[in-house]
Design a protein around this motif. Structure first.
Motif, PDB file in Angstrom:
ATOM      1  N   CYS A   8      15.581 -16.464  50.136  1.00 54.79           N
ATOM      2  CA  CYS A   8      14.828 -15.382  50.379  1.00 54.79           C
ATOM      3  C   CYS A   8      16.263 -14.189  50.801  1.00 54.79           C
ATOM      4  O   CYS A   8      16.940 -15.080  52.602  1.00 54.79           O
ATOM      5  CB  CYS A   8      13.503 -15.457  51.749  1.00 54.79           C
ATOM      6  SG  CYS A   8      12.653 -16.619  51.062  1.00 54.79           S
ATOM      7  N   LEU A  46      19.201  -8.989  51.022  1.00 55.75           N
ATOM      8  CA  LEU A  46      18.195  -7.925  50.498  1.00 55.75           C
ATOM      9  C   LEU A  46      18.745  -5.886  50.477  1.00 55.75           C
ATOM     10  O   LEU A  46      18.497  -6.059  49.531  1.00 55.75           O
ATOM     11  CB  LEU A  46      16.740  -8.148  51.089  1.00 55.75           C
ATOM     12  CG  LEU A  46      15.835  -7.159  50.233  1.00 55.75           C
ATOM     13  CD1 LEU A  46      15.442  -7.392  49.341  1.00 55.75           C
ATOM     14  CD2 LEU A  46      14.454  -7.747  51.598  1.00 55.75           C
ATOM     15  N   CYS A  93      16.307 -11.830  52.311  1.00 48.25           N
ATOM     16  CA  CYS A  93      15.839 -11.138  53.764  1.00 48.25           C
ATOM     17  C   CYS A  93      16.755 -11.403  54.300  1.00 48.25           C
ATOM     18  O   CYS A  93      16.930 -10.812  55.477  1.00 48.25           O
ATOM     19  CB  CYS A  93      14.466 -11.072  53.636  1.00 48.25           C
ATOM     20  SG  CYS A  93      13.345 -12.151  53.803  1.00 48.25           S
ATOM     21  N   GLY A 131      10.782 -13.895  55.465  1.00 48.76           N
ATOM     22  CA  GLY A 131      10.656 -15.462  54.810  1.00 48.76           C
ATOM     23  C   GLY A 131       9.246 -15.692  54.432  1.00 48.76           C
ATOM     24  O   GLY A 131       9.354 -16.688  53.935  1.00 48.76           O
ATOM     25  N   GLU A 132       8.254 -15.081  54.884  1.00 52.36           N
ATOM     26  CA  GLU A 132       7.027 -15.516  54.904  1.00 52.36           C
ATOM     27  C   GLU A 132       6.533 -15.314  53.133  1.00 52.36           C
ATOM     28  O   GLU A 132       5.696 -15.878  52.676  1.00 52.36           O
ATOM     29  CB  GLU A 132       5.895 -15.086  55.164  1.00 52.36           C
ATOM     30  CG  GLU A 132       6.312 -14.943  56.766  1.00 52.36           C
ATOM     31  CD  GLU A 132       5.778 -16.673  57.425  1.00 52.36           C
ATOM     32  OE1 GLU A 132       4.673 -16.910  57.013  1.00 52.36           O
ATOM     33  OE2 GLU A 132       5.685 -16.502  58.644  1.00 52.36           O
ATOM     34  N   CYS A 133       6.955 -13.863  52.382  1.00 47.41           N
ATOM     35  CA  CYS A 133       6.309 -13.535  51.639  1.00 47.41           C
ATOM     36  C   CYS A 133       7.238 -14.158  50.204  1.00 47.41           C
ATOM     37  O   CYS A 133       6.476 -14.134  49.178  1.00 47.41           O
ATOM     38  CB  CYS A 133       5.852 -12.412  51.318  1.00 47.41           C
ATOM     39  SG  CYS A 133       7.661 -11.123  51.080  1.00 47.41           S
ATOM     40  N   GLY A 134       8.785 -13.925  49.979  1.00 50.67           N
ATOM     41  CA  GLY A 134       8.866 -15.041  49.138  1.00 50.67           C
ATOM     42  C   GLY A 134       9.097 -13.619  47.763  1.00 50.67           C
ATOM     43  O   GLY A 134       9.901 -13.844  46.959  1.00 50.67           O
ATOM     44  N   SER A 135       8.801 -12.494  47.964  1.00 43.50           N
ATOM     45  CA  SER A 135       9.103 -11.283  47.304  1.00 43.50           C
ATOM     46  C   SER A 135      10.451 -10.601  47.078  1.00 43.50           C
ATOM     47  O   SER A 135      10.798  -9.893  46.307  1.00 43.50           O
ATOM     48  CB  SER A 135       8.001  -9.613  47.693  1.00 43.50           C
ATOM     49  OG  SER A 135       8.601  -9.467  48.685  1.00 43.50           O
ATOM     50  N   CYS A 136      11.583 -11.251  48.077  1.00 42.22           N
ATOM     51  CA  CYS A 136      12.505 -10.851  47.983  1.00 42.22           C
ATOM     52  C   CYS A 136      13.720 -11.954  47.237  1.00 42.22           C
ATOM     53  O   CYS A 136      14.663 -12.131  47.441  1.00 42.22           O
ATOM     54  CB  CYS A 136      13.127 -10.357  49.710  1.00 42.22           C
ATOM     55  SG  CYS A 136      12.897 -11.993  50.122  1.00 42.22           S
ATOM     56  N   LYS A 196      12.327  -7.054  46.248  1.00 42.80           N
ATOM     57  CA  LYS A 196      11.175  -5.764  47.492  1.00 42.80           C
ATOM     58  C   LYS A 196      11.156  -6.742  48.346  1.00 42.80           C
ATOM     59  O   LYS A 196      11.626  -8.387  48.961  1.00 42.80           O
ATOM     60  CB  LYS A 196       9.843  -7.008  46.352  1.00 42.80           C
ATOM     61  CG  LYS A 196       9.348  -6.205  44.856  1.00 42.80           C
ATOM     62  CD  LYS A 196       9.105  -5.030  45.009  1.00 42.80           C
ATOM     63  CE  LYS A 196       9.489  -4.174  43.404  1.00 42.80           C
ATOM     64  NZ  LYS A 196      10.626  -3.220  43.157  1.00 42.80           N
ATOM     65  N   ASN A 197      10.764  -6.013  49.589  1.00 40.73           N
ATOM     66  CA  ASN A 197      10.958  -5.756  50.762  1.00 40.73           C
ATOM     67  C   ASN A 197       8.935  -5.596  51.620  1.00 40.73           C
ATOM     68  O   ASN A 197       9.406  -4.709  51.236  1.00 40.73           O
ATOM     69  CB  ASN A 197      11.707  -4.802  51.589  1.00 40.73           C
ATOM     70  CG  ASN A 197      11.947  -5.202  52.808  1.00 40.73           C
ATOM     71  OD1 ASN A 197      11.136  -6.367  53.403  1.00 40.73           O
ATOM     72  ND2 ASN A 197      12.786  -4.416  53.495  1.00 40.73           N
ATOM     73  N   ALA A 198       8.514  -6.970  51.804  1.00 37.94           N
ATOM     74  CA  ALA A 198       7.536  -7.134  51.798  1.00 37.94           C
ATOM     75  C   ALA A 198       7.354  -7.585  53.859  1.00 37.94           C
ATOM     76  O   ALA A 198       5.931  -7.401  54.456  1.00 37.94           O
ATOM     77  CB  ALA A 198       6.486  -7.637  51.042  1.00 37.94           C
ATOM     78  N   CYS A 199       8.331  -8.777  54.019  1.00 38.11           N
ATOM     79  CA  CYS A 199       7.985  -9.073  55.248  1.00 38.11           C
ATOM     80  C   CYS A 199       9.537  -9.071  56.411  1.00 38.11           C
ATOM     81  O   CYS A 199       9.283  -9.018  57.641  1.00 38.11           O
ATOM     82  CB  CYS A 199       7.394 -10.306  55.065  1.00 38.11           C
ATOM     83  SG  CYS A 199       8.505 -11.516  54.484  1.00 38.11           S
ATOM     84  N   GLU A 200      10.030  -9.253  55.917  1.00 35.75           N
ATOM     85  CA  GLU A 200      11.848  -9.049  56.266  1.00 35.75           C
ATOM     86  C   GLU A 200      11.604 -11.149  57.349  1.00 35.75           C
ATOM     87  O   GLU A 200      12.624 -10.513  58.219  1.00 35.75           O
ATOM     88  CB  GLU A 200      11.933  -8.190  57.241  1.00 35.75           C
ATOM     89  CG  GLU A 200      12.476  -7.373  56.269  1.00 35.75           C
ATOM     90  CD  GLU A 200      13.697  -6.297  56.587  1.00 35.75           C
ATOM     91  OE1 GLU A 200      12.576  -5.068  57.653  1.00 35.75           O
ATOM     92  OE2 GLU A 200      14.625  -5.602  56.456  1.00 35.75           O
TER      93      GLU A 200
HETATM   94  S1  FES Z   1      10.926 -10.035  52.573  1.00 38.89           S
HETATM   95 FE1  FES Z   1       9.467 -11.607  52.313  1.00 38.89          FE
HETATM   96  S2  FES Z   1      10.776 -13.173  52.261  1.00 38.89           S
HETATM   97 FE2  FES Z   1      11.893 -11.860  51.843  1.00 38.89          FE
END
Ligand code: FES
Ligand SMILES: Cc1cc2nc3c(=O)[nH]c(=O)nc-3n(C[C@H](O)[C@H](O)[C@H](O)COP(=O)(O)OP(=O)(O)OC[C@H]3O[C@@H](n4cnc5c(N)ncnc54)[C@H](O)[C@@H]3O)c2cc1C
Ligand code: FES
Lengths: 296, 189
Positions: B58, B24, B60, B43-48, B37-41
């Motif tokens: 993911c 990422l 990240c 693996g929780e959010c999937g935006s990456c 996108k980077n939202a959690c780094e």
């Molecule tokens: S930034 Fe949230 S899963 Fe990778």
């Protein structure tokens, strides 16, 4: 930091022998979280993605030889018949993205009491084949977990295969969490019926410092089933037997209070899951037993 | 270290990559592709979410060094990827095209003026985008599902998108968008 990229299993073993502190990285779904959050700064990362052997599996007569890096998605899709308990457990891991990367080798490497593969492996019966430049050995799954996030691997060893007994009867996996996806277990329970040996095996997750079997519960149930001729007559398990089994499973827990749940809730929930998974698997065993007797 | 890999059909080279860096970070900071996108780094959010050798992951949680020689598709290359799938035209998306993706006088309300994958157009048409932070990851995940499973049930859609969090929409419009894309895809066949 150095990034080691062995192209073969032999190179990976040589690298691990030369740098015993190197941290293997397979799917990275545990390792990268630690690095991203600066919880871990290993001197060496040992990438296993190029080691093809670790992505292979072979279905043998009595067991499945599962490569350490075979992703959960593959287990769910390709090994459901042979390893039903592990396939169910795999399906509860995180999300599709994580299941596409993570596998049983990484789950064993982390050896978290909350790892979902563990109850399924304990219930099915498995051996972890590890190797180093010194040679290879097979560690029975019961002896693999040595403490909270600790396992029986030596510093120069890597996990190559997990040998898992092929299902000879129904298996179930149950997990308590706050939602259906992306949830770490509050506690989990695996159960496998083994009609060929007339035994039942269990696995408990997240309710003790390590994943454990409920051995006293297994012994009680094995004796009760034998005594009542249940394996042959395929009768419904007596409620009092199921209840006692559930109590003994609760008793096998040694849980803690934490943010996900209290110790007493975990004990309670493990009992409930034990009773349910026993009922589900036994119903399905009775179904097949009845079918194989035929209608004649 | 240096990492060579294929991004959206074109070979790329990232230099001065730190060994503990994620894919990422390489995409966003080294190659200038901020679509993922980077939202959690964690693996929780999937935006990456990107595709690594075709598989949604993911980014990240993939170490940069692990992608050496491999093939990555990001949201910036999704339109090209979808076109390639439907008519076998494999031009790839250059870095400049990818970076300039939104700067082409696009109307962000209607998508007019930009080349969009059908799933992207469906998200716009169904009103499935609010703040948009989750959207790139959802698009990549949804597009991959439609490739595998052209006639998904609602349960299939929920399962395929279960690793992507959205804090704005409540998911209903996202479900609508994926149903719409599936329906259009079937009409086109
Ligand atoms: S930034 Fe949230 S899963 Fe990778
Ligand atoms: C968002 C999120 C949700 C998650 N949810 C769950 C869940 O629901 N259930 C669950 O069980 N887990 C969950 N996990 C944890 C993780 O996905 C699993 O533990 C997974 O099995 C790890 O596999 P991996 O290949 O990604 O491991 P990696 O991160 O690559 O490695 C994990 C550990 O194992 C070691 N290792 C890896 N391969 C080997 C090998 N061949 N030999 C020796 N050591 C090795 C590594 O050095 C490291 O210590 C989650 C993780 C994330 C990020
Ligand atoms: S639209 Fe804002 S997070 Fe999904």
């Amino acid at each position: 930091m150095d990034f080691l990229r062995p192209a073969s299993w032999e190179e990976a073993l040589a690298a691990k022998a030369e740098h015993p502190t190197a941290v293997p990285i397979a799917g990275g779904t545990d390792v990268m979280v630690e690095i991203n959050f600066d919880h871990r700064r290993p001197e060496y990362l040992l990438d296993l993605n190029r080691v093809g052997d670790l992505y292979e599996w072979e279905v043998g007569e009595d067991s499945v030889r599962l490569g350490a890096s075979v992703p959960y998605t593959t287990i769910m899709e390709r090994l459901r018949a042979e390893l039903p308990g592990l396939a169910l457990a795999s399906h509860t891991v995180a999300s599709p993205q994580i299941r596409n990367r993570g596998g049983v080798g990484g789950n064993l490497g982390t050896a978290s009491p909350a790892g979902d593969a563990h109850p399924a492996l304990l219930a099915a019966g498995a051996e972890v084949e590890v190797e180093s430049v010194r040679g290879s050995r097979r560690i029975p799954i019961d002896a693999f977990y040595t403490g909270v996030k600790r396992n029986a691997l030596a510093a120069d060893e890597l996990i190559k295969w997990v040998h898992i007994d092929r299902a000879d009867g129904p298996q179930q996996f149950s997990k308590v969490g706050t939602r259906n996806a992306m949830v770490i277990a509050v506690c989990a329970f695996g159960l496998a019926l083994h009609p060929s040996t007339r035994t039942v095996r269990t696995g408990i997750g997240s309710a003790a410092p390590t994943p454990v079997r409920a051995k006293a519960a297994e012994e009680f149930l094995n004796a009760a089933l034998e005594e009542g001729g249940f394996w042959d007559n395929g009768k419904i398990i007596t409620p009092s037997v199921a209840k006692r089994f559930a109590e003994l499973c609760s008793g096998a827990c040694n849980p803690i209070d934490d943010v996900r749940g209290t110790a007493s809730y975990r004990r309670h929930a493990v009992g409930v899951m034990a009773r349910r998974t026993l009922t589900w698997t036994w119903e399905s065993y009775r179904g097949t037993a009845a079918r194989s007797e035929g209608v004649a | 270290m240096r990492v060579n890999f294929t991004v959206n059909g074109r070979p790329q080279e990232a230099d001065d990559v730190w060994e503990g860096e994620s894919l990422l970070y390489v995409l966003r900071e080294r190659l200038g592709l901020p679509g993922s996108k980077n939202a959690c780094e964690q693996g929780e959010c999937g935006s990456c979410t990107v595709r690594l050798d075709g598989v949604p992951v993911c980014s990240c949680l993939v170490a940069a060094g692990q992608v050496e020689g491999r093939d990555v598709v990001t949201v910036e290359g999704l339109a090209d990827h979808a076109r390639q799938r439907s008519c076998g035209d494999a031009s790839g998306t250059s870095l400049d095209e990818a970076k300039g993706w939104q700067a082409r006088g696009t109307d962000s309300q209607t998508g007019e003026g930009a080349e969009l994958a059908p799933i992207q157009q469906a998200f716009i048409d169904a009103g499935a985008v609010q703040c948009g932070f989750c959207t790139p990851g959802l698009l990549v995940a949804a597009d991959e599902m439609l490739e595998r499973n052209p006639d998904p049930t609602d349960a299939d859609i929920r399962e395929a998108l279960s690793g992507n969090l959205c804090r704005c929409t409540g998911y209903e419009k996202i479900m609508d968008a994926v149903r719409l894309a599936a329906a259009r895809q079937q009409e086109a066949v």
